[in-house]
Design a protein around this motif. Structure first.
Motif, PDB file in Angstrom:
ATOM      1  N   CYS A 104       0.772   1.529  -1.708  1.00  0.00           N
ATOM      2  CA  CYS A 104       0.012   2.781  -1.791  1.00  0.00           C
ATOM      3  C   CYS A 104      -0.459   3.268  -0.429  1.00  0.00           C
ATOM      4  CB  CYS A 104      -1.189   2.602  -2.720  1.00  0.00           C
ATOM      5  SG  CYS A 104      -0.716   2.277  -4.431  1.00  0.00           S
ATOM      6  N   LYS A 105      -0.586   2.334   0.515  1.00  0.00           N
ATOM      7  CA  LYS A 105      -1.076   2.708   1.848  1.00  0.00           C
ATOM      8  C   LYS A 105      -0.039   3.485   2.644  1.00  0.00           C
ATOM      9  CE  LYS A 105      -4.063  -1.379   1.941  1.00  0.00           C
ATOM     10  NZ  LYS A 105      -5.197  -0.624   1.417  1.00  0.00           N
ATOM     11  N   THR A 106       1.225   3.421   2.226  1.00  0.00           N
ATOM     12  CA  THR A 106       2.285   4.139   2.939  1.00  0.00           C
ATOM     13  C   THR A 106       2.804   5.332   2.142  1.00  0.00           C
ATOM     14  OG1 THR A 106       3.964   2.653   2.002  1.00  0.00           O
ATOM     15  CG2 THR A 106       3.008   2.052   4.143  1.00  0.00           C
ATOM     16  N   HIS A 107       2.125   5.690   1.057  1.00  0.00           N
ATOM     17  CA  HIS A 107       2.537   6.820   0.223  1.00  0.00           C
ATOM     18  C   HIS A 107       1.375   7.779   0.007  1.00  0.00           C
ATOM     19  CE1 HIS A 107       5.694   3.830  -1.039  1.00  0.00           C
ATOM     20  NE2 HIS A 107       6.422   4.900  -0.753  1.00  0.00           N
ATOM     21  N   ASN A 108       1.705   9.020  -0.369  1.00  0.00           N
ATOM     22  CA  ASN A 108       0.673   9.998  -0.707  1.00  0.00           C
ATOM     23  C   ASN A 108      -0.057   9.553  -1.969  1.00  0.00           C
ATOM     24  OD1 ASN A 108       1.430  11.620   1.440  1.00  0.00           O
ATOM     25  ND2 ASN A 108       2.829  12.852   0.209  1.00  0.00           N
ATOM     26  N   THR A 109      -1.365   9.721  -1.986  1.00  0.00           N
ATOM     27  CA  THR A 109      -2.165   9.317  -3.139  1.00  0.00           C
ATOM     28  C   THR A 109      -2.938  10.515  -3.696  1.00  0.00           C
ATOM     29  OG1 THR A 109      -3.991   8.632  -1.694  1.00  0.00           O
ATOM     30  CG2 THR A 109      -2.404   6.934  -2.358  1.00  0.00           C
ATOM     31  N   PHE A 110      -3.177  10.489  -5.003  1.00  0.00           N
ATOM     32  CA  PHE A 110      -3.868  11.604  -5.666  1.00  0.00           C
ATOM     33  C   PHE A 110      -5.360  11.331  -5.731  1.00  0.00           C
ATOM     34  CE2 PHE A 110      -5.498  13.776  -9.493  1.00  0.00           C
ATOM     35  CZ  PHE A 110      -5.095  15.086  -9.217  1.00  0.00           C
ATOM     36  N   ASN A 111      -6.148  12.349  -5.354  1.00  0.00           N
ATOM     37  CA  ASN A 111      -7.604  12.249  -5.420  1.00  0.00           C
ATOM     38  C   ASN A 111      -8.116  13.161  -6.531  1.00  0.00           C
ATOM     39  OD1 ASN A 111     -10.373  12.203  -5.082  1.00  0.00           O
ATOM     40  ND2 ASN A 111     -10.297  12.339  -2.851  1.00  0.00           N
ATOM     41  N   PRO A 112      -8.482  12.610  -7.676  1.00  0.00           N
ATOM     42  CA  PRO A 112      -8.950  13.435  -8.798  1.00  0.00           C
ATOM     43  C   PRO A 112     -10.167  14.295  -8.458  1.00  0.00           C
ATOM     44  CG  PRO A 112      -8.531  11.175  -9.502  1.00  0.00           C
ATOM     45  CD  PRO A 112      -8.480  11.184  -8.014  1.00  0.00           C
TER      46      PRO A 112
END
Length: 376
Positions: A104-112
């Motif tokens: 997850c640290k190297t990919h885009n993550t969703f912030n609700p």
């Protein structure tokens, strides 16, 4: 993800020509008089759309012929993600900002918290892709694929990921049937269909060979410029994944697999071709391939001498030439065929990107069938 394990407005010049007026019957009138209009329109439904907005092509990026990835957005305002468009699964998921896994640290993550349209569903989900898995929460939000907007779309937010380190995509967008949705939610294609996003419930793939650009997934119809000849339609044998019946697999006129018929999954989420270990061993013997770790190495010169592997599907031959099933990797060449242990009473194949680069594919949900034609 199983990716590891089973590891284009064209400007038209308009010419106005003035001709003497005379009454000429239109094609529509002629066909109607002969009671052929409905048949004609039905046959053209996948080549022509009623309005330009009813068919849309969405670009995919080809990562080394191993994954075809497109961009979507989720939320208000939109947050961008690269996803694998996968006909082998039915769920959409992306990493959550709370995910602590290294991937997850190297990919885009969703912030609700940054989306005014996000809603929590109050349930957890675990999705397995072979040994790969994601575990997380389920929510809903506005999802966009190009100009298509799916409102209140359920999706997974991973908080734990295993096996996704180094993959060129953030998440997966499943395009299989609703019956295999792990989240038990309506998949995005079905949601768009129910919301009237397109008139024809079909999508199609053109996968480029070697080039990073040029690949597309199209929704709502078919652009015939991506294939030659006519589409051959194959009924879906089981409405879960995109599963079809296959008659046989041959090389040099000799049946090497599927001698009594078998089943095949047409899967855009898999880079190679998978079959039973025993049958794939037969193919490797004819290729003079030798095992090296988890791969089978082939002489690179074999591209010029080996015959095609021919899959007979619904009575039609689909040849796979050696330049398609022999993959060049640096200074060696490897087989695109992989064997897996299967029950003695069954023989199942997965026709992944190696096959789909050769054949333009159309997935017709309404008529439960797959269309195949040689790709351009």
């Amino acid at each position: 993800m199983k990716w590891l394990v089973l590891l284009g407005l064209v400007a038209l010049s308009e010419c106005i020509v003035i001709l003497p007026l005379r009454k000429v019957k239109t094609l529509r009138e002629t066909l109607r008089e002969k009671n052929l209009l409905n048949n004609f329109l039905e046959g053209q439904a996948y080549r022509l759309s009623k309005r330009d907005t009813e068919i849309a092509t969405h670009p995919l990026r080809n990562f080394l012929d191993s994954a075809y990835v497109g961009t979507i957005t989720i939320g208000t305002p939109p947050q961008e993600f690269r996803v694998l468009f996968d006909t082998g699964s039915a769920d959409l998921w992306v990493p959550s900002i709370t995910c602590g896994s290294p991937a997850c640290k190297t990919h885009n993550t969703f912030n609700p918290q940054n989306s005014s349209s996000f809603r929590e569903a109050g349930q957890t989900v675990t999705i397995f892709y072979g040994p790969q898995l994601i575990h997380g929460l389920v929510g809903s939000d506005t999802v966009r694929i190009g100009n298509f907007v799916s409102l209140n779309q359920s999706f997974g937010l991973s908080v734990v990921e295993f096996g996704y380190d180094g993959v060129p995509f953030d998440g997966v967008l499943g395009l299989a049937f609703p019956s295999i949705s792990i989240t038990r939610a309506m998949p995005i294609f079905d949601n768009l269909w129910s919301q009237g996003a397109f008139s024809e419930p079909v999508f199609a793939f053109y996968l480029s060979k070697s080039k990073p650009e040029g690949s597309v997934v199209m929704f709502g119809g078919v652009d015939h410029r991506y294939y030659k000849g006519e589409l051959n339609w194959v009924p879906v044998s089981h409405t879960s994944r995109w599963q079809i019946s296959m008659n046989s697999t041959t090389m040099n006129g000799e049946v090497v697999a599927c001698s009594h018929g078998c089943q095949a999954f047409v899967d855009t989420g898999i880079p190679s071709i998978y079959g039973s270990k025993e049958m794939v061993t037969n193919i490797h013997k004819l290729m003079n391939a030798r095992p090296e770790g988890s791969e089978y190495v082939v002489s690179c010169d074999a591209v010029n001498t080996l015959p095609p592997v021919i899959f007979n599907i619904n009575g039609i031959d689909y040849p796979l030439p050696p330049e398609a099933y022999i993959i060049k990797e640096k200074n060696s060449c490897i087989s695109a065929f992989h064997g897996v242990v299967q029950a003695a009473s069954s023989e199942n194949w997965i026709l992944g990107d190696v096959f789909l680069r050769q054949y333009f594919s159309v997935f017709d949900r309404k008529n439960e069938r797959i269309g195949l034609a040689p790709a351009l």
